[in-house]
Enzyme design. Sequence first.
Site, PDB file in Angstrom:
ATOM      1  N   ASN A  23     -22.277  52.194 -86.895  1.00  0.00           N
ATOM      2  CA  ASN A  23     -23.176  53.299 -86.218  1.00  0.00           C
ATOM      3  C   ASN A  23     -24.442  53.664 -86.612  1.00  0.00           C
ATOM      4  OD1 ASN A  23     -21.395  53.635 -83.408  1.00  0.00           O
ATOM      5  ND2 ASN A  23     -19.903  53.681 -85.010  1.00  0.00           N
ATOM      6  N   HIS A 118     -16.279  58.478 -80.894  1.00  0.00           N
ATOM      7  CA  HIS A 118     -14.796  58.332 -80.924  1.00  0.00           C
ATOM      8  C   HIS A 118     -14.511  57.051 -80.325  1.00  0.00           C
ATOM      9  CE1 HIS A 118     -10.744  59.589 -81.320  1.00  0.00           C
ATOM     10  NE2 HIS A 118     -10.535  58.935 -80.171  1.00  0.00           N
ATOM     11  N   THR A 150     -16.834  70.121 -81.508  1.00  0.00           N
ATOM     12  CA  THR A 150     -16.549  71.779 -81.389  1.00  0.00           C
ATOM     13  C   THR A 150     -15.158  71.699 -82.470  1.00  0.00           C
ATOM     14  OG1 THR A 150     -14.995  71.461 -79.606  1.00  0.00           O
ATOM     15  CG2 THR A 150     -17.228  72.183 -79.179  1.00  0.00           C
ATOM     16  N   GLN A 182     -20.091  48.373 -78.108  1.00  0.00           N
ATOM     17  CA  GLN A 182     -20.314  49.478 -77.269  1.00  0.00           C
ATOM     18  C   GLN A 182     -20.674  50.821 -77.882  1.00  0.00           C
ATOM     19  OE1 GLN A 182     -21.043  48.975 -73.792  1.00  0.00           O
ATOM     20  NE2 GLN A 182     -20.242  46.803 -74.499  1.00  0.00           N
TER      21      GLN A 182
END
Length: 213
Positions: A23, A118, A150, A182
Amino acid sequence: MDSAMGDGGKLQVGVLISGRGSNMVSIAEACAAEDFPAEVCVVISNNPKAAGLERAASMGIATAVVDHHDFDSKADFELQVQEVLEAHGTELVCLAGFMRVLSPEFCETYEGRLLNIHPALLPSFPGLNVQQAAIDYGVKFSGCTVHFVTAEVDAGPIVLQAVVPIEQDDTEDTLAARILEQEHVIYPEAVRLYGERRLELEGRRVLISAPRT
Ligand code: GRF
């Protein structure tokens, strides 16, 4: 020009990794485009053996190891991470396969400037091993989520999601690969939207404004 901005006023992105860093690479590759509003200023790994460190270095990106084993407390570890981020003028922090849960204090310090990816459609399947969990549950679709971080793990405001089908013969690996494809689309896209200042928080909804003309 704002002193925190890099050459050309691009948003300075620090990426935290623990492993292969695909990523991180997808964000760094997007940043290579001249009209992309961001650039990766530093890649930090808590794991000295993370393959992503070499991948970042080979792309000419500054890297740092902040090994959590070297610190007596999470607070000290995070202070060092923060110091490295600040030394590189980081404005946005992207967690990309970063396998440490950050303290509420750290999350607060970077509130609204801290993103995570995630590999499931939150709020379904938070936590770990979520591709297998989605298969085992029998859902027909899963996907990935970019969200603001958070203090509550995997529960921050959702920026972007992508949906992928789950096939009957999927294994954890085949599904993870389909989702990862994706992830590499929506994470750079979220960074672009952030860099273009097109994200606005309304409660826990993230509103995306149209591109400025
Ligand atoms: C990705 O599946 C990401 O969603 C999850 O950890 C994995 C990291 O992969 N948080 P990589 O290190 O970016 O290749």
